[in-house]
Design an enzyme around this catalytic site. Structure first.
Site, short mmCIF file in Angstrom:
data_model
loop_
_atom_site.label_atom_id
_atom_site.label_comp_id
_atom_site.label_asym_id
_atom_site.label_seq_id
_atom_site.Cartn_x
_atom_site.Cartn_y
_atom_site.Cartn_z
N THR A 11 -95.93 13.64 28.28
CA THR A 11 -95.11 14.84 28.15
C THR A 11 -94.25 14.75 26.89
O THR A 11 -94.17 13.69 26.27
CB THR A 11 -94.13 14.93 29.35
OG1 THR A 11 -93.22 13.82 29.29
CG2 THR A 11 -94.87 14.90 30.68
N LYS A 12 -93.60 15.86 26.57
CA LYS A 12 -92.54 15.82 25.57
C LYS A 12 -91.23 15.91 26.35
O LYS A 12 -90.61 16.96 26.44
CB LYS A 12 -92.69 16.98 24.58
CG LYS A 12 -93.47 16.59 23.35
CD LYS A 12 -93.52 17.68 22.31
CE LYS A 12 -92.38 17.60 21.33
NZ LYS A 12 -92.47 16.48 20.39
N ALA A 13 -90.89 14.79 26.98
CA ALA A 13 -89.65 14.69 27.75
C ALA A 13 -88.65 13.91 26.91
O ALA A 13 -89.01 12.93 26.25
CB ALA A 13 -89.91 13.97 29.07
#
Ligand code: PMP
Length: 292
Positions: A158-160
């Site tokens: 993810t782009k967390a």
């Protein structure tokens, strides 16, 4: 040149459904997103007024959000429309778009079941991620002491925001040592990626090699470059790559929405040449992003 601080800029930011005066978009200090990394985001580029691969980025935003258990109170189409609207309002022609989704301040503890999900989208004119001169000559990377975490330790695909703590640590350490960026290995000591971009190598036969994204982001640019390379009949191997192989590779480059195609001239003591293959891929990527 010092850039204007991001909270001092003018125009508007899309915030929970409305375009709001830029400096007035504020979050409460007791936001779950700030304290406990309940936050996901995207990074998109605008070329000639159009957001490149907007739908793919929005899809990834929703995937990242779902991996963190967020229910975004909009659908993907709403967010696509909002991204385009704010780019138009801000009159961005060649720039960057940053959608961000986070948990608010209704609950302030590890558990955040009732915290509201907020969405904001900001955009601004922007040029090169790396210094344009360095981008031509190739940038220098060190090898980070931080590893990409194992897939069972964090939602790695993810782009967390939580995933970027070690990226900032790595990049700061690299900059302190006079490098531009940092190469990160994975939890099994394979080559993984840079702090905000994927990595490719070219061997002495002109073939490309890139790590399998099984503990880090499979970048949208990475996938575009693989497609472009295949269309040019360049052989490409997605495989595990060990740092011991660095001495054998002739060329190296990074790919990312911000980085685009950025040649690498050195990783620690290993040197690479900015060769025709890399320049050609970079040009083809530039034609792709600007194609109507
Ligand atoms: N890895 C990381 C850690 C990144 O932040 C990015 C930038 N989003 C990438 C890879 C490249 O992804 P993309 O090509 O989708 O921008």
């Amino acid at each position: 040149m010092e850039s204007i601080p991001f909270d001092k800029r003018t125009g508007e930011i899309w915030f929970n459904g409305k375009a709001i005066n830029w400096p007035d978009v504020k979050i409460h200090i007791l936001s779950h997103g700030l304290h406990y990394a309940s936050c996901v985001f995207e990074g998109e580029r605008v070329y000639d007024g159009e957001i490149f691969k907007l739908e793919e980025h929005t899809k990834r935003l929703f995937y990242s959000a779902s991996r963190l258990g967020f229910k975004i109170p909009y659908n993907q189409e709403d967010i696509n429309i909002a991204c385009k609207k704010i780019v138009d309002l801000q009159k961005v022609k060649n720039g960057y778009v940053r959608p961000v989704v986070w948990r608010g301040s209704e609950m302030m503890a590890i558990s955040a079941q009732r915290a509201k999900i907020h969405v904001a989208i900001a955009t601004w004119e922007w040029g090169s991620y790396f210094d344009p001169n360095l981008k031509l000559k190739g940038i220098r990377l060190n090898i980070s002491k931080w590893r990409r975490p194992a897939p069972n330790t964090i939602p790695w695909d993810t782009k967390a925001s939580g995933l970027y703590m070690i990226c900032t640590l790595s990049k700061h350490e690299a900059e302190k040592e006079g490098f531009t960026d940092s190469l990160m290995l994975d939890y099994q000591d394979n080559i993984a990626e840079a702090t905000g971009a994927n990595i490719f190598f070219k061997d002495d036969k002109g073939q490309l090699h890139t790590p399998i994204p099984d503990s880090f982001l499979d970048g949208i640019t990475r996938r575009s470059i693989i497609e472009i390379a295949k269309s040019k009949n360049i052989k490409i191997f997605e495989r595990k790559i060990k740092p011991e192989e660095l001495s054998k590779f002739k060329g190296c480059f990074l790919t990312g929405t911000a980085a685009e195609v950025t040649p690498v001239s050195q990783i620690n003591k290993y040197k690479f040449v900015v060769c025709d293959v890399i320049e050609d891929l970079s040009e083809s990527y530039q034609s792709l992003v600007r194609k109507k």
